[in-house]
Design an enzyme around this catalytic site. Structure first.
Site, mmCIF file in Angstrom:
data_model
loop_
_atom_site.group_PDB
_atom_site.id
_atom_site.type_symbol
_atom_site.label_atom_id
_atom_site.label_comp_id
_atom_site.label_asym_id
_atom_site.label_seq_id
_atom_site.Cartn_x
_atom_site.Cartn_y
_atom_site.Cartn_z
ATOM 1 N N CYS A 13 -1.253 42.611 -16.042
ATOM 2 C CA CYS A 13 0.067 41.870 -16.363
ATOM 3 C C CYS A 13 1.265 42.374 -14.973
ATOM 4 O O CYS A 13 1.489 43.721 -14.983
ATOM 5 C CB CYS A 13 0.520 41.998 -17.521
ATOM 6 N N PRO A 70 -6.270 35.175 -20.476
ATOM 7 C CA PRO A 70 -4.971 35.105 -21.355
ATOM 8 C C PRO A 70 -3.806 34.809 -20.554
ATOM 9 O O PRO A 70 -3.730 35.624 -19.276
ATOM 10 C CB PRO A 70 -4.787 36.748 -21.611
#
Length: 313
Positions: free
Chosen positions: A98, A7
């Protein structure tokens, strides 16, 4: 060996997943993250980030897509995992990797690597909310400021019942600077009984083999490398040759058609420039193309440059 398309927020959207899974034998894709705060999100949010829900949660090429959630509240993450599964998700992935400041300042993504207990609570709540036959995976980095919490965090998630773990072999502070610390992933692999997936700094078939050897992981996740060399997964899995620049130009034209025909056409000039920034890492010709379109803001002008470059060979 499985190859998984990582992702990447704002980059690996459903159009890029479509394109790259046509070219490559990926075994799985993971969506950009769905941001969860304090509510059960409506179906339209999941459908926007994962239109593949309308087609069995697979890309047009048939590659399964797993929905990724990002947040810090176990109960709300569990609620939204349940929502995603009711909409047809074939599994849930949890984002603890992230490094973006806007995400971390709200205790999302890599910020949670400082709290293994919270990782456990989130993993356990989401696992309980997802039907037993569907996987719940997670992605972590090796730590926050230092590469020092990976064993504790990975064990916490495994104890919570997750199905598999992807490890970006750098800390949050490391960002995307080389090297990737693949041997540290081997320590996780030796500790856990669930599958572990190695990720980070894999730009070629040779580096994929090195990452596997040093990490002890059979499975590999590709992110930036898959954008820099569009058929990277195919070169890893089948030993085929890297795409030539004329083939890349043709691919860029195909991508342009998808973008302009899709609901993101207004962003096309920025998207194509963004992709060229990755392609420049593998193709010197991409620098010339980027220079030619750098100041262009209209889709038709950019597509005309691509057409001319292809005609010139």
């Amino acid at each position: 060996m499985r190859l998984i398309l990582a992702p990447m927020e704002g980059v690996l959207d459903h159009l890029m997943r479509d394109l790259l899974t046509r070219l490559n034998p990926f075994d799985l894709c993971v969506t950009e993250f769905v941001r969860v705060v304090d509510m059960r999100l409506p179906p339209r949010v999941f459908h926007r980030l994962c239109p593949e829900l309308h087609q069995g949660c697979k890309t047009p090429a048939g590659t399964p897509v797993r929905i990724q959630l990002l947040g810090q509240e176990p109960d709300w993450l569990a609620e939204n995992a349940d929502q995603a599964c009711r909409l047809g998700a074939e599994g849930i992935d949890l984002n603890f990797g992230c490094p973006a400041k806007t995400v971390n300042k709200h205790r999302g993504g890599a910020a949670l690597l400082a709290d293994s207990e919270q990782l456990y609570r989130i993993g356990k709540a989401v696992r309980a909310a997802v039907p037993a036959h569907l996987p719940v995976s997670a992605k972590i980095r090796l730590g926050l400021e230092q590469r020092d919490s990976y064993l504790e965090n990975s064990q916490a998630l495994a104890d919570a019942g997750i199905s598999e773990l992807a490890v970006h072999a750098r800390s949050k502070k490391d960002g995307y600077r080389p090297p990737a610390w693949w041997p540290l992933v081997a320590e996780i692999r030796q500790r856990l009984t669930i599958p572990v997936i190695v990720n980070g700094e894999i730009w070629s078939a040779e580096q994929a083999a090195q990452a596997q050897q040093q990490s002890g992981c059979a499975d590999v996740m590709l992110g930036r490398g898959a954008l820099a060399l569009p058929n990277l997964a195919a070169t890893i899995k089948t030993g085929g040759a890297a795409m030539t620049w004329p083939e890349v130009i043709e691919l860029l034209q195909t991508y342009s058609g998808l973008e302009v025909a899709g609901d993101k056409g207004m962003y096309y000039p920025n998207r194509i420039k963004q992709w060229l920034n990755y392609l420049k890492l593998q193709y010197t010709e991409a620098r010339e193309l980027f220079a030619a379109i750098r100041t262009l803001t209209h889709t038709d002008d950019i597509r005309r440059v691509l057409d001319n470059m292809r005609a010139e060979g």
